[in-house]
Scaffold this active site. Structure first.
Site, PDB file in Angstrom:
ATOM      1  CE  LYS A  33      -3.770   2.033   2.559  1.00 21.16           C
ATOM      2  NZ  LYS A  33      -4.754   1.894   3.733  1.00 21.16           N
ATOM      3  CB  SER A  50      -7.989   3.903   2.838  1.00 26.21           C
ATOM      4  OG  SER A  50      -7.170   3.241   3.915  1.00 26.21           O
ATOM      5  CB  SER A  95      -8.254   1.086   5.902  1.00 28.99           C
ATOM      6  OG  SER A  95      -9.120   2.235   5.869  1.00 28.99           O
TER       7      SER A  95
END
Length: 488
Positions: free
Chosen positions: A77, A152, A176
């Site tokens: 990420k 996210s 997330s």
């Protein structure tokens, strides 16, 4: 040739036998990424040159036969620092930022000879639940490209679900990892707060953030957690707990285990099809010998309000460091130091980030601190106590990961309150610092439904044990979207 249907252990056998090389596996993974990237948009940066260089060095050194992760590609990420590879947090503010150090989780992966293949798309500074607030692009759901992947960590989830990579890392502040895992039909775990070092993670809510793994199966998820977890002197919140192998209980039966089903998790606001799926899963656990009983978590209904006060307050403090002076974006038309600060932050941050900075600044202001931030901390304690009471009598808690399946693009991103409520089932876990996993549990109108298992602190091995028991006796994890060669 593609190897994306092979498990990590199968890939390891091929590498050890020299049926494939690390370079060949890396090239095949890069091809899988490129073949699907236009459709789903999982990545911000694809680290072709760095990955191939690392793979070549590994081939020269030799694959470690005792290290199952040796030569395995990993997507990361884009709020997790990677030395020499752009780390943007999906923000204009950091569009050109290359860290000079690796996050501890990444360093641990490198220590196991894993190959960082690229950086995945996300909501800007991890603030969002749909991966629509990214400065760069909107990631699409692997199962239906007209729908969101969740957020996210949407890029990390979609990369695994679409067959671009086998493993990825995300971060979880209020759901997330788990929510995008649910929306994309993969396995995502949020570890106990402190189990994985936060050093090198671009901070959002410092008392809530945790790095965690995505994978297609429970075992592979546990194998990746075994790599990244561990105590770290560089992180003052790192816990002095060391578990060498999170797969140790996988395969053990779950007869006699007591699993709680909170009535609040199946109440108002939960899609009837989601509720039906979770109740069916509860019955399945009973067939496996577990004891399922209804309980109450009475203060969970306040979780969203508490979370957005605490998380936004912490974010407003953490994001003060982005000022256009030392690194990242700087407004070109600024005429004074104050002008640099104002214009850089106004132009560099997106609307959702600015909204949360303002909310946090308001909550921390002298006139409202007691009424909001202090009060939120008190209610957070009540939420923690609710969990402690349940875990005094039960091994785990069972419920849906999200109140709905993946929603359509551009439907909630203009309605902040509705978007915030999408995390109502995941947020309490972060407030309490607990571990929780989302695993595939069925489908609603052709879209994946996630089952959430929550445990007391440092119970990841038990969570994996129960999750694996469900996975081994169902086939939801085997069903794949069309982009990955499935029939859905």
């Amino acid at each position: 040739m593609s190897f994306n249907h092979h498990t990590i252990e199968e890939l390891h056998e091929l590498l050890v036998a020299k049926d494939i090389s690390a370079v060949e596996l890396t090239k095949a993974t890069l091809e899988d990424i490129k073949a699907r990237e236009e459709a789903v948009g999982s990545f911000i940066t694809i680290a072709c040159e760095a990955a191939l260089k690392q793979a070549a060095a590994l081939d020269a050194k030799g694959i470690d036969p005792d290290n199952v992760m040796s030569g395995i590609p990993l997507a990361v990420k884009d709020n997790i620092s990677t030395k020499g590879i752009l780390t943007t947090a999906a923000s204009k503010m950091l569009y050109n930022y290359e860290p000079i150090f690796d996050a501890t989780a990444v360093a641990n992966a490198y220590d196991k000879d894993m190959i960082v293949i690229g950086k995945t798309n996300m909501d800007e500074f991890a603030m969002g639940g749909s991966t629509e607030t990214s400065y760069f692009k909107k990631t699409k759901n692997a199962w239906d490209h007209s729908r969101v992947p969740g957020g996210s960590s949407g890029g990390s989830a979609t990369a695994v679900a679409s067959g671009q990579v086998r493993l990825s890392l995300g971060s979880d502040t209020g759901g997330s990892i788990r929510q995008p895992a649910a929306f994309n039909g993969v396995v995502g775990l949020k570890p106990t707060y402190g189990a994985v070092s936060r050093y090198g993670l671009i901070a959002f809510g410092s008392s809530l953030d945790q790095i965690g793994p995505f994978a297609p199966t429970v075992r592979e998820n546990a194998q990746l957690l075994s790599v990244i977890a561990g105590s770290d002197r560089k992180d003052s919140t790192s816990a002095p707990v060391q578990i060498a192998d999170y797969t140790s209980k996988i395969g053990q039966d779950i007869k006699g285990m007591k699993i709680a089903l909170p009535k609040e998790y199946l109440g108002e606001g939960i899609d009837p099809k989601i509720k039906e799926t979770i109740l069916a899963a509860a019955q399945h656990f009973e067939k496996l010998g577990a004891i399922i009983e209804e309980v109450s978590l009475p203060h969970s209904k306040y979780g969203v309000a508490v979370y957005y006060i605490i998380a936004s307050s912490e974010a407003s403090s953490n994001l003060q460091r982005f000022d256009g002076i030392r690194y990242g974006f700087r407004a070109a038309d600024a005429k004074s130091l104050e002008d640099i600060y104002v214009k850089t932050r106004s132009q560099g941050f997106g609307d959702e980030v600015k909204r949360r900075i303002m909310l946090g600044t308001f909550s921390l202001s002298s006139g409202y601190y007691d009424a909001y931030f202090k009060k939120a901390g008190q209610v957070r304690t009540l939420i923690i106590q609710d969990f402690e009471k349940v875990f005094a009598d039960y091994d785990l808690i069972l419920g849906p990961t999200a109140p709905t399946a993946a929603f359509e693009l551009d439907t909630l991103n203009h309605d902040p309150v509705a978007m915030y409520l999408a995390d109502i089932l995941t947020i309490p876990v972060n407030l309490a610092g607990l571990p929780a996993i989302s695993i595939p549990a069925g489908f609603a109108d052709g879209l994946p439904v996630g089952l959430q298992l929550i445990g007391p602190k440092y119970s990841e091995e038990v969570i994996y044990q129960v999750a694996a028991a469900f996975e081994a006796t169902t086939d939801y994890h085997k069903q794949q979207p069309m982009i990955f060669g499935g029939d859905r």
